[in-house]
Design a protein around this motif. Structure first.
Motif, mmCIF file in Angstrom:
data_model
loop_
_atom_site.group_PDB
_atom_site.id
_atom_site.type_symbol
_atom_site.label_atom_id
_atom_site.label_comp_id
_atom_site.label_asym_id
_atom_site.label_seq_id
_atom_site.Cartn_x
_atom_site.Cartn_y
_atom_site.Cartn_z
ATOM 1 N N GLY A 162 0.824 -1.138 0.031
ATOM 2 C CA GLY A 162 -0.159 0.006 -0.176
ATOM 3 C C GLY A 162 0.936 1.289 -0.056
ATOM 4 N N GLY A 163 1.933 1.235 0.783
ATOM 5 C CA GLY A 163 2.708 2.390 0.660
ATOM 6 C C GLY A 163 3.445 2.594 -0.458
ATOM 7 N N LEU A 164 3.800 1.519 -1.178
ATOM 8 C CA LEU A 164 4.583 1.858 -2.655
ATOM 9 C C LEU A 164 3.587 2.314 -3.408
ATOM 10 N N PHE A 165 2.240 2.114 -3.531
ATOM 11 C CA PHE A 165 1.208 2.582 -4.207
ATOM 12 C C PHE A 165 0.958 3.904 -3.984
ATOM 13 N N VAL A 166 0.938 4.335 -2.681
ATOM 14 C CA VAL A 166 0.651 5.839 -2.454
ATOM 15 C C VAL A 166 1.886 6.617 -2.719
ATOM 16 N N LEU A 167 3.069 6.224 -2.888
ATOM 17 C CA LEU A 167 4.274 6.781 -3.044
ATOM 18 C C LEU A 167 4.311 7.027 -4.633
ATOM 19 N N GLN A 168 3.973 6.114 -5.259
ATOM 20 C CA GLN A 168 3.895 5.904 -6.870
ATOM 21 C C GLN A 168 3.043 7.161 -7.357
ATOM 22 N N ARG A 169 1.821 7.124 -6.662
ATOM 23 C CA ARG A 169 0.728 8.149 -7.065
ATOM 24 C C ARG A 169 1.156 9.402 -6.491
ATOM 25 N N LEU A 170 1.793 9.563 -5.452
ATOM 26 C CA LEU A 170 2.254 10.894 -4.886
ATOM 27 C C LEU A 170 3.207 11.467 -6.012
ATOM 28 N N THR A 171 4.091 10.655 -6.324
ATOM 29 C CA THR A 171 5.225 11.087 -7.359
ATOM 30 C C THR A 171 4.640 11.642 -8.417
ATOM 31 N N SER A 172 3.952 10.740 -9.127
ATOM 32 C CA SER A 172 3.165 11.304 -10.353
ATOM 33 C C SER A 172 2.364 12.268 -10.348
ATOM 34 N N GLU A 173 1.522 12.730 -9.391
ATOM 35 C CA GLU A 173 0.942 13.668 -9.045
ATOM 36 C C GLU A 173 1.768 15.175 -8.989
ATOM 37 N N VAL A 174 3.027 14.833 -8.322
ATOM 38 C CA VAL A 174 4.051 15.947 -8.096
ATOM 39 C C VAL A 174 4.619 16.413 -9.625
ATOM 40 N N LEU A 175 4.881 15.176 -10.231
ATOM 41 C CA LEU A 175 5.806 15.546 -11.345
ATOM 42 C C LEU A 175 4.540 16.338 -12.565
ATOM 43 N N GLU A 176 3.187 15.960 -12.420
ATOM 44 C CA GLU A 176 2.135 16.447 -13.049
ATOM 45 C C GLU A 176 1.921 18.056 -12.632
ATOM 46 N N GLY A 177 2.194 18.346 -11.516
ATOM 47 C CA GLY A 177 2.026 19.931 -11.060
ATOM 48 C C GLY A 177 0.797 19.720 -10.198
ATOM 49 N N GLU A 178 0.210 18.623 -10.266
ATOM 50 C CA GLU A 178 -1.405 18.496 -9.653
ATOM 51 C C GLU A 178 -1.381 19.097 -7.933
ATOM 52 N N THR A 179 -0.143 18.939 -7.331
ATOM 53 C CA THR A 179 -0.212 19.154 -6.055
ATOM 54 C C THR A 179 0.160 20.664 -5.569
ATOM 55 N N PHE A 180 0.563 21.552 -6.407
ATOM 56 C CA PHE A 180 1.101 22.423 -6.249
ATOM 57 C C PHE A 180 0.264 23.733 -5.450
ATOM 58 N N ARG A 181 -1.040 23.713 -5.741
ATOM 59 C CA ARG A 181 -2.004 24.636 -4.913
ATOM 60 C C ARG A 181 -1.835 24.363 -3.616
ATOM 61 N N PHE A 182 -2.171 22.925 -3.143
ATOM 62 C CA PHE A 182 -2.174 22.500 -2.007
ATOM 63 C C PHE A 182 -0.703 22.922 -1.256
#
Length: 245
Positions: free
Chosen positions: A29-49
């Motif tokens: 589960g942690g690997l999945f969360v880390l992969q998703r978080l990394t993907s969102e960061v690379l796409e710039g989806e987390t910048f507003r937060f």
């Protein structure tokens, strides 16, 4: 249920080692969360937060001044030093030497190698992601390397959680094991939070560092539980001779 049936049930339960299965599921589960978080960061989806959190920690009329009293900034600066490579290296060496002197050679070597390879993994992740440091607010300390994941968050999680998990295995009492692990978690958390407060990391950098560091510690704990003895070779002899408390 008869006594024989009860013993048979407990034996089967121990054979499956449910705790190990839970830990393996947590790692997945942690690997999945880390992969998703990394993907969102690379796409710039987390910048507003990330931006909203960093701005919330600064005074609206002067972004160079953090919220809270002046002593808090000094305290946070001291706390973040606990995640620096110098402090972590000293702590790792001292605990390794202690375990060697206590004649727990296998776990001493495993502790040292686990922490060292964890640091290398943190550096490799930074290079692969190559996220620049945040420029939303002025930094309160000088930094120069890359941002994702937070090296302080991951290295402190790798070090304190790995040391906590492995050293706890050498302790006889459950209360001592709980304290050692609790102290490791507490230190990893406050060090990560200090990086956000100082403005040198996005919150998602720190979350990723915690996640990666915790995964590394869990993996090391699983390996050590399977293959590394936690007691000194002559512990059983000493106990039999009445030397144990």
């Amino acid at each position: 249920m008869s006594e024989v049936q009860r013993r048979g049930f407990l034996a089967r339960l121990n054979a499956y080692e449910p705790l190990t299965l839970i830990i393996l599921a947590s790692v997945a589960g942690g690997l999945f969360v880390l992969q998703r978080l990394t993907s969102e960061v690379l796409e710039g989806e987390t910048f507003r937060f990330d931006e909203a959190v960093l701005l919330a920690l600064r005074r609206a009329d002067d972004l160079a001044v953090p919220i809270g009293p002046a002593w808090l900034t000094h305290a946070v600066d001291d706390i973040t030093s606990l995640g620096g490579i110098t402090v972590l290296a000293l702590l790792t060496v001292l605990i390794t030497v202690y375990l060697l002197l206590d004649r727990r050679w296998p776990i001493a070597i495993f502790v040292f190698s686990s922490v060292l390879t964890g640091w290398l993994a943190s550096t490799l992740l930074k290079i692969l992601i190559a996220r620049p440091r945040p420029d939303v607010v002025p930094h309160l300390i000088e930094v120069s390397d890359l941002s994702f994941p937070s090296g302080h968050a991951m290295a402190s999680a790798v070090t304190y959680l790995t040391l906590g998990a492995l050293v706890a295995r050498t302790q006889r009492y459950r209360s001592t094991r709980i304290f050692v692990m609790g102290a490791g978690v507490f230190l990893a958390v406050i060090i990560g939070l200090s990086r956000i407060y100082l403005g040198v990391h996005y919150p998602t950098d720190v979350f990723a560092g915690w996640c990666a560091g915790a995964l590394w510690a869990l993996g090391c704990w699983l390996i050590s539980k399977r293959f590394i003895p936690s007691r000194a070779p002559d512990d059983g002899v000493e106990t039999a001779n009445g030397d144990d408390q």
